[in-house]
Motif scaffolding. Structure first.
Motif, PDB file in Angstrom:
ATOM      1  N   ILE A  93     -18.345-107.334 -68.560  1.00 35.41           N
ATOM      2  CA  ILE A  93     -18.790-108.396 -69.467  1.00 35.41           C
ATOM      3  C   ILE A  93     -18.856-109.704 -68.688  1.00 35.41           C
ATOM      4  CG2 ILE A  93     -18.326-109.600 -71.648  1.00 35.41           C
ATOM      5  CD1 ILE A  93     -16.380-107.295 -72.308  1.00 35.41           C
ATOM      6  N   ALA A  94     -19.840-110.527 -68.992  1.00 36.52           N
ATOM      7  CA  ALA A  94     -19.893-111.893 -68.452  1.00 36.52           C
ATOM      8  C   ALA A  94     -20.194-112.845 -69.600  1.00 36.52           C
ATOM      9  CB  ALA A  94     -20.948-112.014 -67.365  1.00 36.52           C
ATOM     10  N   ASP A 117     -30.971-100.778 -67.958  1.00 36.92           N
ATOM     11  CA  ASP A 117     -31.070-102.014 -67.190  1.00 36.92           C
ATOM     12  C   ASP A 117     -29.780-102.811 -67.347  1.00 36.92           C
ATOM     13  OD1 ASP A 117     -33.579-101.428 -66.347  1.00 36.92           O
ATOM     14  OD2 ASP A 117     -34.573-103.116 -67.307  1.00 36.92           O
ATOM     15  N   PRO A 118     -29.262-103.368 -66.274  1.00 38.78           N
ATOM     16  CA  PRO A 118     -28.074-104.214 -66.398  1.00 38.78           C
ATOM     17  C   PRO A 118     -28.396-105.475 -67.177  1.00 38.78           C
ATOM     18  CG  PRO A 118     -28.983-104.369 -64.188  1.00 38.78           C
ATOM     19  CD  PRO A 118     -29.757-103.293 -64.887  1.00 38.78           C
ATOM     20  N   VAL A 142     -23.444-107.832 -71.563  1.00 34.96           N
ATOM     21  CA  VAL A 142     -22.642-106.618 -71.506  1.00 34.96           C
ATOM     22  C   VAL A 142     -23.463-105.549 -70.796  1.00 34.96           C
ATOM     23  CG1 VAL A 142     -21.427-104.844 -72.840  1.00 34.96           C
ATOM     24  CG2 VAL A 142     -21.506-107.209 -73.682  1.00 34.96           C
ATOM     25  N   ASP A 143     -22.989-105.082 -69.664  1.00 38.11           N
ATOM     26  CA  ASP A 143     -23.650-103.954 -69.002  1.00 38.11           C
ATOM     27  C   ASP A 143     -23.256-102.673 -69.730  1.00 38.11           C
ATOM     28  OD1 ASP A 143     -24.892-105.519 -67.141  1.00 38.11           O
ATOM     29  OD2 ASP A 143     -23.520-105.051 -65.500  1.00 38.11           O
ATOM     30  N   PRO A 144     -24.232-101.967 -70.322  1.00 36.62           N
ATOM     31  CA  PRO A 144     -23.882-100.729 -71.027  1.00 36.62           C
ATOM     32  C   PRO A 144     -23.159 -99.743 -70.112  1.00 36.62           C
ATOM     33  CG  PRO A 144     -26.135-101.389 -71.532  1.00 36.62           C
ATOM     34  CD  PRO A 144     -25.660-102.284 -70.423  1.00 36.62           C
ATOM     35  N   GLY A 148     -25.322-101.191 -64.280  1.00 34.69           N
ATOM     36  CA  GLY A 148     -25.043-102.504 -63.735  1.00 34.69           C
ATOM     37  C   GLY A 148     -23.760-102.556 -62.930  1.00 34.69           C
ATOM     38  N   ARG A 149     -22.834-103.402 -63.370  1.00 35.50           N
ATOM     39  CA  ARG A 149     -21.587-103.627 -62.646  1.00 35.50           C
ATOM     40  C   ARG A 149     -20.480-102.670 -63.086  1.00 35.50           C
ATOM     41  NH1 ARG A 149     -21.814-108.539 -59.862  1.00 35.50           N
ATOM     42  NH2 ARG A 149     -19.658-109.201 -60.214  1.00 35.50           N
ATOM     43  N   ASN A 150     -20.843-101.685 -63.878  1.00 39.77           N
ATOM     44  CA  ASN A 150     -19.915-100.603 -64.199  1.00 39.77           C
ATOM     45  C   ASN A 150     -20.051 -99.494 -63.163  1.00 39.77           C
ATOM     46  OD1 ASN A 150     -19.100-101.827 -66.697  1.00 39.77           O
ATOM     47  ND2 ASN A 150     -21.015-101.092 -67.613  1.00 39.77           N
ATOM     48  N   THR A 151     -19.054 -98.632 -63.111  1.00 41.89           N
ATOM     49  CA  THR A 151     -19.152 -97.465 -62.250  1.00 41.89           C
ATOM     50  C   THR A 151     -20.327 -96.615 -62.710  1.00 41.89           C
ATOM     51  OG1 THR A 151     -16.780 -97.465 -61.858  1.00 41.89           O
ATOM     52  CG2 THR A 151     -17.969 -95.421 -61.409  1.00 41.89           C
TER      53      THR A 151
END
Length: 531
Positions: A93-94, A117-118, A142-144, A148-151
């Motif tokens: 989350i950002a 898409d991130p 929020v990257d689903p 994105g920035r999730n694994t």
């Protein structure tokens, strides 16, 4: 929903082609583990620890977020919401806090499409698009899950996308059936335990967990392309938890079956002819033909050459299954710079067809690397997992073959692309029915171009008709997918959307806008969104 191809220079969102690539997370070591097993059977999933966004020295996305004044956090959520005490995943989350807290309206979440898409990397651009209204919102990206920035969920494919044309005959279809089956089997072998939990319904549950963690009773939402579907599903699953909703490139959830691109042949052909008119007007530069018909004939000649023998482009071989993707990839941008970029690609492909070889520019080389070698395959794996959960389609591949044959006479190019078999025919069945009935009476502002090839305008009209408390902004004479937040829609779209976000009051009536054709300023700054 459509198929996005992310490439090293730009993301060809199966077609919105001209946009600079955003940096990926620093290294795999910086990412949270994909799945954890909590020691506490009832863990607290509501703790957010806000901190700097930079994860390492090469994390350009994190640096841009820090420069914009954002903070980042991770939220632990159940991998399987039916087993909340079981395994968990972390959702990145950002947040940009409201610069005018005295007049704060609330929190706005957004999704940039894809699917997969991130979102986080687009936070500064979303804030800029909102103008002065941004000062009154906490804006949250929020990257689903697994994006994105999730694994990531990585099937280890040697391609970023399963998207291919079936080709001109049954032998080609059978070859693609084996190809798609192989992708599905590889994904089951490498990531089978995760696949049942990658779906829009779970992404909506994650969104609601973020809402709760932020301490908000209701959130506002902006979604583009697939993000409109996510927003629709969220409002249906969690009624009463949204405030102001903006949907750009509007999905009708009832039209998602039987497969992702079903029934869009004609709108794609219309958009292709529109682009060909632009290319004809610039024939002295690109040499593709002096009329739209002549340009289309050049594209047909490229396809015919690829059928006879794969085109030699740099170190790559572009065969009858990949070459048609470029005709699809001209669509959805409809700006001067985007049109020029793809015209340069066709100039290279024409040279390869005519002379036997051509060297690609940086953009084309990145596209081919992603499609033919697997650069970025984790993105394609995750996107496919979402698509197969939401639009699983028929298990019988003969249904695809009959659809191809039925459409081939009228749509010889797009029929074999848009009706081709996908890995979803061989995918593990989804754990829950993906169909979500959407019937809302909350305020929503919808935006769609009349010539949108990714989500046909008819879908926006149908969704608008079934959503009583909505207004529709129609951008006429436009073939762009995703209008808000760009120079393309100008004040007619952007100011109307921002006024709604600021006041909560919808326009008194539906609105019609004309496109302002210019160099695009992507709202995401990195991503073209497609269906």
């Amino acid at each position: 929903m459509a198929i996005t191809v992310r490439v090293g220079v730009g993301r060809v969102a199966a077609a919105v082609v001209l946009l600079a690539m955003a940096a990926l997370p620093a290294t795999a070591a910086d990412l949270p583990p994909p799945v954890t097993t909590p020691t506490d059977p009832s863990p607290d999933h509501r703790q957010l620890a806000w901190k700097t966004c930079v994860r390492g020295p090469d994390d350009d996305t994190g640096k841009a977020l820090d420069k914009a004044g954002a903070q980042c956090a991770g939220l632990t959520v159940p991998l399987d919401y039916a087993a909340p005490g079981g395994q968990t995943v972390s959702i990145a989350i950002a947040r940009l806090r409201a610069a005018d807290p005295a007049h704060r309206i609330g929190t706005l979440l957004y999704n940039m499409g894809g699917p997969a898409d991130p979102a986080i990397e687009s936070l500064p651009a979303v804030s800029a698009a909102m103008g002065a209204t941004a000062r009154r919102y906490d804006i949250v990206g929020v990257d689903p899950r697994f994006t994105g920035r999730n694994t990531p969920l990585d099937c280890g494919w040697r391609t970023e996308t399963y998207f291919r044309s079936a080709g001109p005959d049954r032998a080609g279809f059978d070859r693609m059936t084996a190809f798609e089956r192989g992708l599905a089997e590889q994904c089951r072998d490498r990531a089978g335990a995760l696949l049942p939990h990658v779906s829009t319904r779970n992404a909506a549950r994650d969104m609601d967990a973020v809402r709760a963690a932020l301490g908000e009773r209701r959130i506002s939402f902006y979604g583009v392309s697939y993000g409109t579907y996510l927003g629709e599903v969220y409002t249906a699953m969690f009624p009463g938890r949204t405030d102001r909703v903006v949907l750009d490139g509007v999905h009708d959830p009832s039209r998602l079956a039987p497969w992702a691109e079903y029934g869009t042949e004609q709108v794609n052909e219309d958009a292709l002819r529109h682009w060909a008119g632009w290319a004809a007007a610039h024939d002295r530069t690109y040499g593709l033909g002096g009329t739209a018909d002549a340009v289309l004939a050049t594209l047909d000649r490229i396809q015919a050459a690829a059928v006879r023998r794969p085109l030699s482009v740099g170190p790559y071989r572009v065969d009858r299954h990949v070459a048609p993707l470029f005709d699809y990839a001209v669509l959805g941008d409809d700006t001067e710079e985007g049109d020029a970029l793809i015209a340069g690609v066709f100039r290279t492909l024409r040279q390869a067809a005519d002379t036997g070889h051509a060297e690609p520019d940086e953009f084309l080389a990145a596209f081919l690397a992603a499609t033919l070698t697997g650069d970025g395959s984790a993105y394609g794996s995750t996107q496919t997992a979402y698509l197969c959960a939401d639009t699983p389609g028929p298990r019988d591949t003969e249904v695809h073959w009959r659809a191809i044959e039925r459409t081939r006479a009228r749509h010889p190019l797009f029929g074999p692309i848009l009706n081709n078999v996908t890995p979803c025919s061989f995918w593990p069945p989804p754990e829950e029915q993906p169909v979500t009935t959407v019937h809302n009476d909350i305020p929503a502002l919808m935006v769609n171009a009349t010539g949108d090839p990714r989500v046909p305008y008819s879908e926006a009209r149908q969704m608008h008709a079934r959503w009583p408390a909505s207004r529709l902004i129609t951008v006429t004479g436009s073939y762009r997918h995703g209008v808000y937040g760009t120079d393309y829609g100008d004040a007619c779209v952007n100011d109307t959307v921002n006024a709604f976000l600021a006041t909560g009051r919808l326009p008194a009536a539906d609105l019609t806008c004309a496109p302002v054709v210019s160099t695009p300023r992507s709202l995401s700054g990195s991503s073209g969104q497609v269906r």
